[in-house]
Design a protein around this motif. Structure first.
Motif, PDB file in Angstrom:
ATOM      1  N   ARG A   1      -0.635   9.065  39.326  1.00 42.95           N
ATOM      2  CA  ARG A   1      -0.707   7.803  38.611  1.00 42.95           C
ATOM      3  C   ARG A   1       0.053   7.919  37.304  1.00 42.95           C
ATOM      4  NH1 ARG A   1      -6.893   6.449  38.008  1.00 42.95           N
ATOM      5  NH2 ARG A   1      -6.841   8.568  37.260  1.00 42.95           N
ATOM      6  N   GLY A   2       0.474   6.791  36.786  1.00 41.23           N
ATOM      7  CA  GLY A   2       1.152   6.773  35.494  1.00 41.23           C
ATOM      8  C   GLY A   2       0.172   7.077  34.375  1.00 41.23           C
ATOM      9  N   ARG A   3       0.651   7.064  33.148  1.00 43.54           N
ATOM     10  CA  ARG A   3      -0.212   7.337  32.010  1.00 43.54           C
ATOM     11  C   ARG A   3      -1.255   6.244  31.901  1.00 43.54           C
ATOM     12  NH1 ARG A   3       2.952   7.156  26.935  1.00 43.54           N
ATOM     13  NH2 ARG A   3       2.495   4.958  27.043  1.00 43.54           N
ATOM     14  N   THR A   4      -2.512   6.637  31.773  1.00 40.37           N
ATOM     15  CA  THR A   4      -3.589   5.662  31.693  1.00 40.37           C
ATOM     16  C   THR A   4      -4.141   5.524  30.290  1.00 40.37           C
ATOM     17  OG1 THR A   4      -5.204   7.353  32.289  1.00 40.37           O
ATOM     18  CG2 THR A   4      -4.266   6.042  34.083  1.00 40.37           C
ATOM     19  N   SER A   5      -3.667   6.373  29.393  1.00 41.80           N
ATOM     20  CA  SER A   5      -4.147   6.279  28.009  1.00 41.80           C
ATOM     21  C   SER A   5      -3.083   5.616  27.153  1.00 41.80           C
ATOM     22  CB  SER A   5      -4.457   7.669  27.461  1.00 41.80           C
ATOM     23  OG  SER A   5      -3.280   8.428  27.421  1.00 41.80           O
ATOM     24  N   LYS A   6      -3.485   5.205  25.973  1.00 40.86           N
ATOM     25  CA  LYS A   6      -2.503   4.578  25.088  1.00 40.86           C
ATOM     26  C   LYS A   6      -1.599   5.653  24.490  1.00 40.86           C
ATOM     27  CE  LYS A   6      -5.492   4.431  21.021  1.00 40.86           C
ATOM     28  NZ  LYS A   6      -6.083   3.565  20.037  1.00 40.86           N
ATOM     29  N   PRO A   7      -0.375   5.291  24.109  1.00 35.12           N
ATOM     30  CA  PRO A   7       0.554   6.288  23.578  1.00 35.12           C
ATOM     31  C   PRO A   7       0.069   6.867  22.258  1.00 35.12           C
ATOM     32  CG  PRO A   7       1.477   4.087  23.373  1.00 35.12           C
ATOM     33  CD  PRO A   7       0.211   3.960  24.158  1.00 35.12           C
ATOM     34  N   ALA A   8       0.553   8.053  21.958  1.00 41.37           N
ATOM     35  CA  ALA A   8       0.165   8.736  20.722  1.00 41.37           C
ATOM     36  C   ALA A   8       0.634   7.925  19.513  1.00 41.37           C
ATOM     37  CB  ALA A   8       0.785  10.128  20.688  1.00 41.37           C
ATOM     38  N   GLU A   9      -0.070   8.097  18.407  1.00 41.75           N
ATOM     39  CA  GLU A   9       0.287   7.394  17.175  1.00 41.75           C
ATOM     40  C   GLU A   9       1.692   7.786  16.741  1.00 41.75           C
ATOM     41  OE1 GLU A   9      -1.401   5.087  15.336  1.00 41.75           O
ATOM     42  OE2 GLU A   9      -2.812   5.032  17.002  1.00 41.75           O
TER      43      GLU A   9
END
Length: 120
Positions: free
Chosen positions: A23-31
């Motif tokens: 699956r693709g990234r499921t979290s938000k991108p890093a600051e």
């Protein structure tokens, strides 16, 4: 009883053909991560780096790396004595310094002329 097998951190599903799709990234991108324009930022950094005039320090570092690789190749590939390989490496170091600097300067001047011609 304690679990002996470590759980995997990412879930993935295999297909019948044997390929594994994640699956693709499921979290938000890093600051601080730029969205969508990271390629443009990398391109701008490269241009900034290429527009710096050459330095003798950079030429010495490049010559040192090249001379070490040359000396190791002479010793291992051509089976010369270590003293002979190191002597040739030192000679190549002395020759590589001006060669590297003047090559960098030639390429830098050519890039500057090309950039000036594009602006006109």
């Amino acid at each position: 009883m304690a679990q002996t097998k470590k759980k995997r951190r990412r879930k993935h599903a295999g297909t019948q053909a044997g390929t594994v799709e994640r699956r693709g990234r499921t979290s938000k991108p890093a600051e601080g991560a730029a969205r969508g324009n990271s390629k443009a930022v990398a391109q701008q950094r490269r241009l900034d780096r290429m527009n710096q005039p050459p330095t003798w320090r950079g030429a010495i570092i490049r010559a040192g790396i090249s001379a070490v690789i040359f000396a190791v190749a002479v010793i291992l590939v051509f089976k010369q004595k270590p003293a002979a390989g190191l002597a040739l490496g030192a000679l190549m170091f002395v020759l590589y310094i001006p060669l590297s600097y003047f090559t960098d300067r030639f390429l830098y001047n050519r890039r500057q002329k090309s950039a000036a011609a594009k602006k006109k």
